[in-house]
Design a protein around this motif. Structure first.
Motif, short mmCIF file in Angstrom:
data_model
loop_
_atom_site.label_atom_id
_atom_site.label_comp_id
_atom_site.label_asym_id
_atom_site.label_seq_id
_atom_site.Cartn_x
_atom_site.Cartn_y
_atom_site.Cartn_z
N UNK A 26 0.85 -1.19 0.00
CA UNK A 26 0.00 0.00 0.00
C UNK A 26 0.88 1.23 0.00
N UNK A 27 0.31 2.34 -0.43
CA UNK A 27 0.99 3.63 -0.32
C UNK A 27 0.44 4.36 0.89
N UNK A 28 1.33 5.05 1.59
CA UNK A 28 0.91 5.82 2.75
C UNK A 28 1.72 7.10 2.85
N UNK A 29 2.17 7.37 4.03
CA UNK A 29 2.99 8.54 4.30
C UNK A 29 4.22 8.54 3.37
N UNK A 30 4.57 9.70 2.81
CA UNK A 30 5.75 9.73 1.93
C UNK A 30 7.02 9.29 2.66
N UNK A 31 7.80 8.43 1.99
CA UNK A 31 9.09 7.99 2.54
C UNK A 31 9.99 9.18 2.81
N UNK A 32 9.85 10.22 2.03
CA UNK A 32 10.66 11.43 2.20
C UNK A 32 10.58 11.96 3.62
N UNK A 33 9.40 11.92 4.21
CA UNK A 33 9.25 12.44 5.58
C UNK A 33 10.11 11.65 6.56
N UNK A 34 10.13 10.33 6.44
CA UNK A 34 10.93 9.51 7.36
C UNK A 34 12.42 9.74 7.15
N UNK A 35 12.83 9.86 5.89
CA UNK A 35 14.24 10.09 5.60
C UNK A 35 14.68 11.46 6.12
N UNK A 36 13.85 12.48 5.91
CA UNK A 36 14.20 13.83 6.37
C UNK A 36 14.24 13.92 7.90
N UNK A 37 13.38 13.16 8.58
CA UNK A 37 13.43 13.14 10.05
C UNK A 37 14.78 12.66 10.54
N UNK A 38 15.35 11.66 9.89
CA UNK A 38 16.67 11.15 10.27
C UNK A 38 17.77 12.14 9.93
N UNK A 39 17.59 12.86 8.84
CA UNK A 39 18.59 13.82 8.39
C UNK A 39 18.64 15.07 9.26
N UNK A 40 17.47 15.50 9.77
CA UNK A 40 17.36 16.77 10.49
C UNK A 40 17.99 17.89 9.66
#
Length: 161
Positions: A26-40
């Motif tokens: 399924x598609x849900x929350x953009x993966x970008x959000x999770x990656x950017x959270x780690x990047x800060x």
């Protein structure tokens, strides 16, 4: 600098099912959000969704909606997450529609949720490209960034070159 990330779906955003049975993703929350959270990150950003589809299901109307979103947005630099099977077609389409904006298209062969996904590296290359370039349509995959018309894909290995 502010980057605008736009989700269109594709493998990068696929997740295990939460409401269905079987092996489907399924598609849900953009993966970008999770990656950017780690990047800060040290830059401003916005995350938008244009559609949530496998790239083989993206239509001309979907591409036009994406082009309109980019063209009508106040931002100048966009990173589009997209399925790998048709990202080149979308890049070609956008090259005729979005004028002097910068668009970097990226994705992943394996979902970002998988521990062996290359999604963070691909998104990082796209972010670096957005920091270095002012306009044009680029594809960032497998550690390589090229103008969309120069990027090729080996259909046997799935790798971009």
């Amino acid at each position: 600098m502010k980057l605008v990330f736009v989700q269109t779906g594709g493998t990068i955003d696929k997740d295990y099912p939460h409401t269905t049975k079987g092996w489907a993703f399924e598609f849900g929350e953009p993966a970008t959000k999770r990656i950017l959270e780690k990047l800060d990150p040290s830059f401003e950003f916005e995350v938008l969704t244009s559609c949530q589809k496998d790239s083989l299901e993206i239509t001309e109307e979907d591409r036009q909606n994406l082009a309109d979103l980019i063209s009508n947005h106040e931002g100048d630099k966009f990173i589009v997450t997209h399925g790998t099977d048709t990202m080149s077609e979308t890049a070609d389409y956008l090259s005729k529609k979005v004028g002097d904006k910068l668009v970097v298209i990226t994705g992943a062969v394996r979902p970002e949720r998988f521990s062996n996904s290359e999604a963070p590296i691909n998104l990082g290359c796209a972010i670096a490209t957005a920091n270095l370039m002012d306009k044009g349509i680029f594809i960032a995959m497998h550690g390589i960034v090229k103008e969309h018309s120069e990027m090729k894909r080996n259909l046997e290995t799935g790798k971009y070159y």
